[in-house]
Design a protein around this motif. Structure first.
Motif, PDB file in Angstrom:
ATOM      1  N   ILE A  74     -55.942  15.204 -29.922  1.00  0.00           N
ATOM      2  CA  ILE A  74     -54.686  15.748 -29.386  1.00  0.00           C
ATOM      3  C   ILE A  74     -54.821  17.256 -29.153  1.00  0.00           C
ATOM      4  O   ILE A  74     -54.363  17.781 -28.143  1.00  0.00           O
ATOM      5  CB  ILE A  74     -53.522  15.419 -30.341  1.00  0.00           C
ATOM      6  CG1 ILE A  74     -53.294  13.906 -30.332  1.00  0.00           C
ATOM      7  CG2 ILE A  74     -52.260  16.154 -29.941  1.00  0.00           C
ATOM      8  CD1 ILE A  74     -52.351  13.407 -31.384  1.00  0.00           C
ATOM      9  N   ASP A 202     -49.961  14.203 -20.597  1.00  0.00           N
ATOM     10  CA  ASP A 202     -50.017  12.768 -20.853  1.00  0.00           C
ATOM     11  C   ASP A 202     -51.384  12.198 -20.441  1.00  0.00           C
ATOM     12  O   ASP A 202     -52.055  11.511 -21.216  1.00  0.00           O
ATOM     13  CB  ASP A 202     -48.893  12.150 -20.012  1.00  0.00           C
ATOM     14  CG  ASP A 202     -48.452  10.819 -20.542  1.00  0.00           C
ATOM     15  OD1 ASP A 202     -48.780  10.524 -21.705  1.00  0.00           O
ATOM     16  OD2 ASP A 202     -47.801  10.068 -19.808  1.00  0.00           O
ATOM     17  N   ILE A 205     -54.213  13.403 -22.740  1.00  0.00           N
ATOM     18  CA  ILE A 205     -54.290  12.753 -24.050  1.00  0.00           C
ATOM     19  C   ILE A 205     -55.052  11.431 -23.936  1.00  0.00           C
ATOM     20  O   ILE A 205     -55.880  11.096 -24.777  1.00  0.00           O
ATOM     21  CB  ILE A 205     -52.884  12.571 -24.647  1.00  0.00           C
ATOM     22  CG1 ILE A 205     -52.389  13.932 -25.136  1.00  0.00           C
ATOM     23  CG2 ILE A 205     -52.900  11.561 -25.807  1.00  0.00           C
ATOM     24  CD1 ILE A 205     -51.009  13.961 -25.710  1.00  0.00           C
ATOM     25  N   ALA A 249     -47.598  10.001 -27.140  1.00  0.00           N
ATOM     26  CA  ALA A 249     -47.659  11.060 -26.129  1.00  0.00           C
ATOM     27  C   ALA A 249     -46.700  10.743 -24.983  1.00  0.00           C
ATOM     28  O   ALA A 249     -45.987  11.605 -24.493  1.00  0.00           O
ATOM     29  CB  ALA A 249     -49.075  11.194 -25.590  1.00  0.00           C
ATOM     30  N   GLU A 250     -46.689   9.444 -24.601  1.00  0.00           N
ATOM     31  CA  GLU A 250     -45.829   9.061 -23.491  1.00  0.00           C
ATOM     32  C   GLU A 250     -44.357   9.219 -23.865  1.00  0.00           C
ATOM     33  O   GLU A 250     -43.564   9.760 -23.099  1.00  0.00           O
ATOM     34  CB  GLU A 250     -46.134   7.617 -23.096  1.00  0.00           C
ATOM     35  CG  GLU A 250     -45.697   7.324 -21.696  1.00  0.00           C
ATOM     36  CD  GLU A 250     -46.230   5.984 -21.218  1.00  0.00           C
ATOM     37  OE1 GLU A 250     -47.453   5.835 -21.178  1.00  0.00           O
ATOM     38  OE2 GLU A 250     -45.415   5.105 -20.932  1.00  0.00           O
ATOM     39  N   SER A 253     -43.509  12.939 -23.951  1.00  0.00           N
ATOM     40  CA  SER A 253     -43.382  13.610 -22.657  1.00  0.00           C
ATOM     41  C   SER A 253     -42.136  13.104 -21.919  1.00  0.00           C
ATOM     42  O   SER A 253     -41.487  13.869 -21.209  1.00  0.00           O
ATOM     43  CB  SER A 253     -44.652  13.454 -21.818  1.00  0.00           C
ATOM     44  OG  SER A 253     -44.708  12.189 -21.225  1.00  0.00           O
TER      45      SER A 253
END
Lengths: 269, 255
Positions: A74, A202, A205, A249-250, A253
């Motif tokens: 990350i 995104d 990652i 992450a999704e 974001s």
């Protein structure tokens, strides 16, 4: 007239069947050439069953190092994105044809971005490993340069769509070029820039999980290790962690995008 | 006799495609005058106004402002001279996503060091001055709203405030009310007139509404086919003159 239409339709039909035949022939040819014969496929299903059998239950012998590796991935993604965003901001201003100091420089930067974009992140990672050695640094550089390829393009497009009236207004007040860009142009495109940068984070990652496979730092290396030692249960655990990383992450974001939108919606009320 | 603040001599502008937008403009403007330029669309009004601060580069001629030729100025010199020339546009040209007060503060950019201005490091004094100017155009309540939340007429008043904040000696207004309804047009013109009287700005406004022109101008300049067709006080602008300014074709009727 009608006759013409008929012949045209027939021609089209013949064309279509030729294309279908060629596509089918190519498919068969590729199967034979690459030695993908049915018995091999059947055998691989057997092996797949064996691997799956050994995958469960997923375990990890080194939870701490797995966790650190995930965090490192990350970090690689975030640093690569930040570096890419900063450089892209500079380059995009010089690339946008309404703001550039020379159209030739604009073309040169767009060409450079196009080239950088065409080369996959993994290849960049391999190149940077040769240049700076193993570890997270080549990963960060690879993601940064790959991000530049995309961000210069999308930032540049956003910049080319701005209302030039703002530029004229600030220039007519005696503002310098840098002032016009930071005070007039960037605030006008901030929303598009934020959305694209988050999107890129995104993407990065996802990439950063893979980069470790070639030795550019992060969790990919753990996956590689487990697979090479045939520890499929450990490989599954790593995969689950990667899945968790990418999903969060999704979600993050999405949340940040919503918050940015909500902030601008609030300002409208 | 008032001193001449702006002297335009033999100003010509030819576009790359060969269009002669300005053929030969000679105009002398005195301090404190409120000049309205009228003329049919495509006559060169806008090109003329934009040539004065070189948003549109003149092909040849001289523009003497405070004793110096704007046409000959280099980039740095031009920047300095532009601080003294406020400009108001038909489309307001505010940074829509920034607060109103920030847009007014932009009038000060020409006086700040590049980086201080670029990063928007305005000091307390500058912010207070901007707020007091907003008060003068009747928008103190809107200071911290985003510019695009304001109505068209209000946005144009913000643009006037931005120009005032430049402390200019001249204000150029290119069709400032062309995209406003009659009511807000009047309000905007009133504020523009008031500001110019209070501050002693010399003002040059392009308008296509002749009635507004007659009401606000001290002096009217009619431009037709890139040339000055009429130049005089409002009372000399007869209906015949107006008609021939707006008539198609080239009837011979010199000033």
């Amino acid at each position: 007239m009608i006759k013409n239409k008929e012949t045209y339709r027939q021609q089209k039909k013949v064309q279509n069947s030729i294309f279908t035949f060629l596509a089918f022939a190519f498919f068969i040819f590729s199967m034979l050439q690459l030695n993908i014969v049915p018995e091999r496929i059947v055998r691989s299903i057997e092996r797949l069953g064996y691997i799956f059998g050994n995958m469960f239950p997923p375990v990890t012998n080194e939870p701490v190092s797995l966790f650190t590796a995930a965090i490192e991935s990350i970090q690689v993604a975030i640093l690569g994105t930040i570096l890419g965003v900063i450089i892209s901001l500079f380059l995009a201003v010089l690339a946008a044809k309404n703001l550039t100091i020379s159209p030739y420089l604009g073309y040169a930067i767009k060409g450079f971005a196009g080239f950088v974009r065409a080369v996959p992140a993994l290849i960049w990672a391999l190149l940077f490993i040769v240049a700076v050695g193993l570890g997270p640094t080549p990963g960060i550089l690879a993601l940064a340069i790959n991000s530049i390829g995309m961000l210069v393009k999308v930032y540049g497009e956003a910049l080319e769509e701005i209302d030039m009236g703002i530029v004229e207004a600030l220039e007519s007040a005696g503002a310098s070029k840098v002032q016009v860009i930071l005070q007039g142009v960037f605030p006008s495109v901030m929303k598009a820039f934020t959305a694209w940068s988050l999107f890129r984070l995104d993407v990065n990652i996802r990439y950063s999980a893979i980069l470790g496979v070639v030795g550019a730092g992060g969790i990919g290396w753990e996956l590689m290790k487990a697979a090479q030692m045939s520890r499929y249960d450990e490989a599954l655990m790593v995969t689950i962690v990667i899945f968790g990383m990418v999903m969060s992450a999704e979600v993050l974001s999405e949340y940040m995008k919503k918050r940015a939108n909500a902030a601008s919606a609030q300002a409208l009320n | 006799m008032m001193e001449t603040i702006l002297e335009i001599r033999q100003l010509k502008k030819t576009y790359p495609d060969g269009t002669e937008a300005l053929k030969n403009i000679n105009l002398s403007i005195k301090r404190g005058e409120f000049i309205v330029i009228i003329g049919p669309s495509g006559a060169g009004k806008s090109t003329f106004l934009r040539s004065i601060n070189r948003l549109s580069e003149p092909t040849s001629g001289e523009i003497i402002f405070h004793g110096e030729d704007i046409v000959k100025a280099n980039r740095a010199k031009l920047r300095k001279m532009r601080r003294n020339i406020g400009m108001i546009f038909q489309g307001f040209n505010l940074v829509k996503r920034l607060p109103t007060v920030r847009n007014v503060l932009h009038g000060k950019l020409g006086y700040m060091s590049t980086w201080k201005g670029a990063l928007g490091l305005f000091n307390q004094e500058e912010v207070e001055e901007a707020l007091s100017i907003l008060e003068r155009v009747g928008l103190e309540d809107q200071a911290f709203k985003r510019a695009d939340e304001l109505s068209g007429g209000q946005q144009q008043r913000v643009a006037i405030a931005r120009a005032i904040n430049q402390s200019p000696s001249i204000i150029l207004a290119d069709e400032p009310i062309a995209s406003l309804d009659p009511n807000s047009s009047r309000v905007v013109m009133d504020y523009l007139q008031k500001a110019c009287q209070e501050e002693g700005f010399t003002t040059i406004v392009n308008l296509h509404q002749v009635d507004f022109a007659k009401e606000y101008a001290d002096r009217i300049v009619g431009i037709k086919n890139g040339e000055i067709y009429f130049d005089g006080p409002v009372k000399e602008l007869s209906d015949d003159v107006i008609q021939s300014i707006y008539a198609k074709g080239k009837e011979a009727m010199p000033v």
